[in-house]
Scaffold this motif. Structure first.
Motif, mmCIF file in Angstrom:
data_model
loop_
_atom_site.group_PDB
_atom_site.id
_atom_site.type_symbol
_atom_site.label_atom_id
_atom_site.label_comp_id
_atom_site.label_asym_id
_atom_site.label_seq_id
_atom_site.Cartn_x
_atom_site.Cartn_y
_atom_site.Cartn_z
ATOM 1 N N ASP A 96 -4.997 9.938 6.688
ATOM 2 C CA ASP A 96 -5.299 9.584 5.304
ATOM 3 C C ASP A 96 -5.216 8.066 5.176
ATOM 4 O OD1 ASP A 96 -5.786 12.093 4.062
ATOM 5 O OD2 ASP A 96 -3.639 12.519 4.107
ATOM 6 N N GLU A 97 -6.361 7.433 4.986
ATOM 7 C CA GLU A 97 -6.400 5.972 4.954
ATOM 8 C C GLU A 97 -5.958 5.418 3.605
ATOM 9 O OE1 GLU A 97 -9.679 3.948 7.084
ATOM 10 O OE2 GLU A 97 -10.568 5.947 7.174
ATOM 11 N N ARG A 98 -5.351 4.232 3.673
ATOM 12 C CA ARG A 98 -4.898 3.498 2.499
ATOM 13 C C ARG A 98 -5.332 2.042 2.637
ATOM 14 N NH1 ARG A 98 -4.340 8.003 1.259
ATOM 15 N NH2 ARG A 98 -2.472 9.097 0.516
ATOM 16 N N THR A 101 -1.998 -3.519 3.812
ATOM 17 C CA THR A 101 -0.967 -4.316 3.149
ATOM 18 C C THR A 101 -0.323 -5.246 4.166
ATOM 19 O OG1 THR A 101 0.826 -2.747 3.610
ATOM 20 C CG2 THR A 101 -0.461 -2.392 1.588
ATOM 21 N N ARG A 103 2.791 -5.569 4.758
ATOM 22 C CA ARG A 103 3.840 -4.809 5.437
ATOM 23 C C ARG A 103 3.252 -3.974 6.576
ATOM 24 N NH1 ARG A 103 8.569 -3.730 7.728
ATOM 25 N NH2 ARG A 103 9.111 -1.511 7.655
ATOM 26 N N ALA A 104 2.147 -3.293 6.312
ATOM 27 C CA ALA A 104 1.530 -2.479 7.356
ATOM 28 C C ALA A 104 1.048 -3.344 8.506
ATOM 29 C CB ALA A 104 0.374 -1.670 6.770
ATOM 30 N N TRP A 205 -5.671 2.098 8.309
ATOM 31 C CA TRP A 205 -4.431 1.707 7.631
ATOM 32 C C TRP A 205 -3.812 2.892 6.895
ATOM 33 C CZ3 TRP A 205 -2.624 -2.921 8.907
ATOM 34 C CH2 TRP A 205 -3.535 -3.889 9.347
ATOM 35 N N ARG A 206 -2.488 2.954 6.960
ATOM 36 C CA ARG A 206 -1.730 3.920 6.176
ATOM 37 C C ARG A 206 -0.796 3.152 5.241
ATOM 38 N NH1 ARG A 206 0.016 8.300 10.790
ATOM 39 N NH2 ARG A 206 1.312 6.536 11.480
ATOM 40 N N ASP A 207 0.068 3.858 4.524
ATOM 41 C CA ASP A 207 0.916 3.186 3.533
ATOM 42 C C ASP A 207 1.773 2.093 4.167
ATOM 43 O OD1 ASP A 207 0.059 4.556 1.265
ATOM 44 O OD2 ASP A 207 1.447 6.221 1.615
ATOM 45 N N ASN A 208 2.391 2.373 5.293
ATOM 46 C CA ASN A 208 3.358 1.438 5.866
ATOM 47 C C ASN A 208 3.072 1.056 7.309
ATOM 48 O OD1 ASN A 208 5.181 1.278 3.562
ATOM 49 N ND2 ASN A 208 5.621 3.431 4.012
#
Length: 291
Positions: A96-98, A101, A103-104, A205-208
């Motif tokens: 699931d892509e985000r 960020t 942070r990531a 990319w993911r959340d973190n």
């Protein structure tokens, strides 16, 4: 390639009931799908057509699956899980892509450094592979400069020249890079465990954190992955590189070698897409010679 065919393939490969398969586009000869199992579990599937068009890529998906498994040995979360594979179908866990960020990007930089420093037995690999749809020779070598010149630059230069995309003068310029590669390569480095085709489109990319897909994995030079991330652009590259350097500092002069490492993927793009990449490729060759 239709969803029913892919659903049947996934059911046979996984031994699980499949709900539906939804096409999500394609690249080169293959089509990608989101497949949902009957229990709702989503999967990512790449599928080649049956017949001569698909048969021409024998070993591609097995090579990709092996590369993902190998890259994931030091840090499993860096790559998707390989669920199943055969000559015409690759089944991976769904990501699931985000939005990217800072942070990531920092997490990706550290994990990429950890993967690189896990190392490889040699430059190259036990088996030849693919970069996109093109064959990639991986005959092992003990020294990176000649490996890069003979396995990465020369074959695609010949292919591009044979297509008539590069002029004789262009070819001579790249040949100068090949002839001078020992002087341009910088300090010797041990074989790194690299992705090998790490442009921004192969970073999900993911959340973190982030997941890497579509590898051309082999023992190579770690600056190659970082140079390719810079080639077509990726969000928060400076943050990624800074966190990488905290784990595995790059050798002095790495900025002057970026163009050298970008020359191989650019030659690949010339082979695949033609004259649209000629100017950028020749700019990189001249920059590599300036060092």
């Amino acid at each position: 390639m239709d969803g029913h065919t892919v659903a049947d393939r996934v059911a046979k490969l996984t031994g699980q009931e499949v709900g539906r398969a939804t096409p999500k586009g394609g690249s080169h000869a293959w089509t990608v799908f989101r497949v949902e199992l009957a229990d709702g579990t989503p999967l990512f599937v790449k599928a080649l057509p049956d017949g001569p068009e698909g048969d021409g890529f024998t070993g591609l998906f097995q090579s990709e699956a092996h590369g993902l498994d190998w890259l994931g040995q030091p840090t499993a979360s860096l790559v998707p899980d390989v669920v199943a594979v055969d000559s015409h179908t690759l089944v991976l866990s769904w990501v699931d892509e985000r939005p990217a960020t800072p942070r990531a990007a920092e997490v990706l930089g550290r994990r990429l450094a950890e993967t690189h420093t896990a190392g490889a037995d040699s430059f190259g690999a036990r088996n030849d592979g693919f970069i996109g749809p093109l064959p990639l020779e991986n005959t092992p070598a003990t020294e990176w400069p000649r490996f890069y010149a003979e396995r990465r630059l020369a074959p695609y230069l010949r292919r591009a020249a044979d297509r008539g995309v590069l002029t004789p003068a262009d070819t001579r310029t790249v040949e100068k890079v090949i002839d001078s590669v020992e002087d341009l390569a910088g300090p010797p480095e041990p074989p790194a465990r690299i992705h090998g085709d790490l442009w921004g489109g192969n970073v999900l990319w993911r959340d973190n954190d982030a997941v890497l897909i579509d590898p051309a994995a082999h023992g190579g030079h770690r600056e190659t992955d970082l140079a390719m991330l810079a080639l077509f652009g990726i969000p928060h590259l400076d943050r990624l590189r800074d966190s990488y350097n905290e784990v595995a500092p790059l050798a002095e002069g790495w900025r002057q070698r970026v163009a050298l490492h970008q020359l191989h993927p650019l030659l690949v793009h010339v082979c695949l897409f033609g004259a649209a990449y000629r100017t950028t490729t020749m700019d990189a060759a001249r920059a590599a010679l300036r060092g």
